[in-house]
Design a protein around this motif. Structure first.
Motif, PDB file in Angstrom:
ATOM      1  N   ARG A  16      -9.882  -7.473  -9.673  1.00 54.02           N
ATOM      2  CA  ARG A  16      -9.690  -7.091  -8.266  1.00 54.02           C
ATOM      3  C   ARG A  16     -10.224  -5.682  -8.006  1.00 54.02           C
ATOM      4  O   ARG A  16     -10.479  -5.322  -6.853  1.00 54.02           O
ATOM      5  N   TYR A  17     -10.362  -4.895  -9.040  1.00 53.80           N
ATOM      6  CA  TYR A  17     -10.761  -3.496  -8.881  1.00 53.80           C
ATOM      7  C   TYR A  17     -12.036  -3.147  -9.650  1.00 53.80           C
ATOM      8  O   TYR A  17     -12.370  -1.977  -9.820  1.00 53.80           O
ATOM      9  N   SER A  73     -16.288   0.312  -9.339  1.00 53.49           N
ATOM     10  CA  SER A  73     -15.150  -0.052 -10.178  1.00 53.49           C
ATOM     11  C   SER A  73     -14.242   1.154 -10.343  1.00 53.49           C
ATOM     12  O   SER A  73     -14.728   2.283 -10.474  1.00 53.49           O
ATOM     13  N   THR A  74     -12.948   0.908 -10.314  1.00 54.76           N
ATOM     14  CA  THR A  74     -11.999   1.996 -10.490  1.00 54.76           C
ATOM     15  C   THR A  74     -11.645   2.149 -11.964  1.00 54.76           C
ATOM     16  O   THR A  74     -11.817   1.220 -12.757  1.00 54.76           O
ATOM     17  N   VAL A  78     -10.991  -0.870 -14.845  1.00 54.24           N
ATOM     18  CA  VAL A  78     -11.623  -0.904 -16.165  1.00 54.24           C
ATOM     19  C   VAL A  78     -10.561  -0.919 -17.260  1.00 54.24           C
ATOM     20  O   VAL A  78     -10.673  -1.642 -18.257  1.00 54.24           O
ATOM     21  N   ALA A  79      -9.494  -0.110 -17.094  1.00 56.32           N
ATOM     22  CA  ALA A  79      -8.415  -0.064 -18.079  1.00 56.32           C
ATOM     23  C   ALA A  79      -7.719  -1.414 -18.196  1.00 56.32           C
ATOM     24  O   ALA A  79      -7.378  -1.860 -19.305  1.00 56.32           O
ATOM     25  N   LEU A  80      -7.525  -2.096 -17.068  1.00 54.01           N
ATOM     26  CA  LEU A  80      -6.900  -3.420 -17.097  1.00 54.01           C
ATOM     27  C   LEU A  80      -7.785  -4.435 -17.813  1.00 54.01           C
ATOM     28  O   LEU A  80      -7.293  -5.272 -18.578  1.00 54.01           O
ATOM     29  N   CYS A  81      -9.087  -4.369 -17.590  1.00 51.38           N
ATOM     30  CA  CYS A  81     -10.009  -5.275 -18.283  1.00 51.38           C
ATOM     31  C   CYS A  81     -10.024  -4.995 -19.785  1.00 51.38           C
ATOM     32  O   CYS A  81     -10.114  -5.921 -20.601  1.00 51.38           O
ATOM     33  N   LEU A  82      -9.914  -3.716 -20.152  1.00 49.78           N
ATOM     34  CA  LEU A  82      -9.862  -3.364 -21.569  1.00 49.78           C
ATOM     35  C   LEU A  82      -8.569  -3.872 -22.195  1.00 49.78           C
ATOM     36  O   LEU A  82      -8.559  -4.355 -23.334  1.00 49.78           O
TER      37      LEU A  82
END
Length: 217
Positions: A16-17, A73-74, A78-82
């Motif tokens: 979403r981000y 991208s925020t 990116v942290a959530l995808c990681l």
């Protein structure tokens, strides 16, 4: 918890981000993390061909991600995808020993049940969303639950019970290639030459991980 709870939620939340290219690139770290965990925890080792194949395939994913990069991208996205990539790695490596004592269907069924329990805090929002969402959106979610989740994870568990975790994880780098092909075929989205080159690298990397080594092997 890691497969059907953490991975699923953080991946969808992170997308979403982040734009699609960035999300695919970051989540593409997952097979590398899985191979490292499998080498350490499952004692599978890290053969040179597996390491080389992972590097080549991840490079292809990076190129595909760069070619499809759009928007912004925020840091949080990116942290959530990681985090999703980490959940993928831990979930897959944890599932491997389970499959010594359970069938692929049993492991997938109980995994889905545990994931559903872990997601119960979102139940109230789900009820509200279903009440206001168009029927097409609701049926799309049903489809996502039955085929890309339940069926796909069952076939994955079946393959995992017969393949080293690190090697099987590397095969997920074929996903960008399939996405490019389906987008071209179904959505009439002609891929850029850079994306095609990245897809070719993904396939080459997977091929390297599958190379036979040693005489008679």
């Amino acid at each position: 918890m890691f497969w059907f709870g953490l991975y699923m939620v953080t991946l969808n939340w992170g997308e979403r981000y982040t734009d699609a290219g960035t999300a695919s690139l970051v989540v593409g770290v997952g097979p590398v993390l899985a191979a490292i965990l499998a080498a350490v925890v499952l004692k599978e080792g890290m053969p040179a061909k597996l390491l080389a194949g992972l590097v080549v395939a991840f490079g292809g994913t990076a190129i595909v991600g760069f070619a499809s990069h759009q928007g912004e991208s925020t840091v949080g996205g990116v942290a959530l995808c990681l985090l999703a990539a980490a959940g993928y790695a831990v979930g897959m490596v944890s599932q491997k020993p389970v499959l010594r004592h359970a069938t692929a269907l049993q492991a997938t069924t109980f995994g889905c049940a545990v994931g559903a329990i872990a997601c119960l805090p979102f139940a109230g929002q789900l009820v509200d969303d279903v009440a206001t969402a168009p029927a097409s959106a609701t049926w799309s979610v049903v489809y996502l639950g039955l085929l890309p989740t339940a069926l796909a994870f069952y076939t994955w568990a079946y393959a995992l019970s017969r393949t080293p975790a690190g090697v099987l994880g590397a095969t997920t780098y074929v996903v960008p290639v399939i996405v490019i092909g389906l987008s071209w075929l179904l959505l009439d989205e002609v891929p850029a030459m850079l994306a095609l080159a990245g897809g070719a690298l993904c396939l080459a990397g997977i091929g390297v991980t599958r190379l036979r080594s040693g005489k008679g092997n």
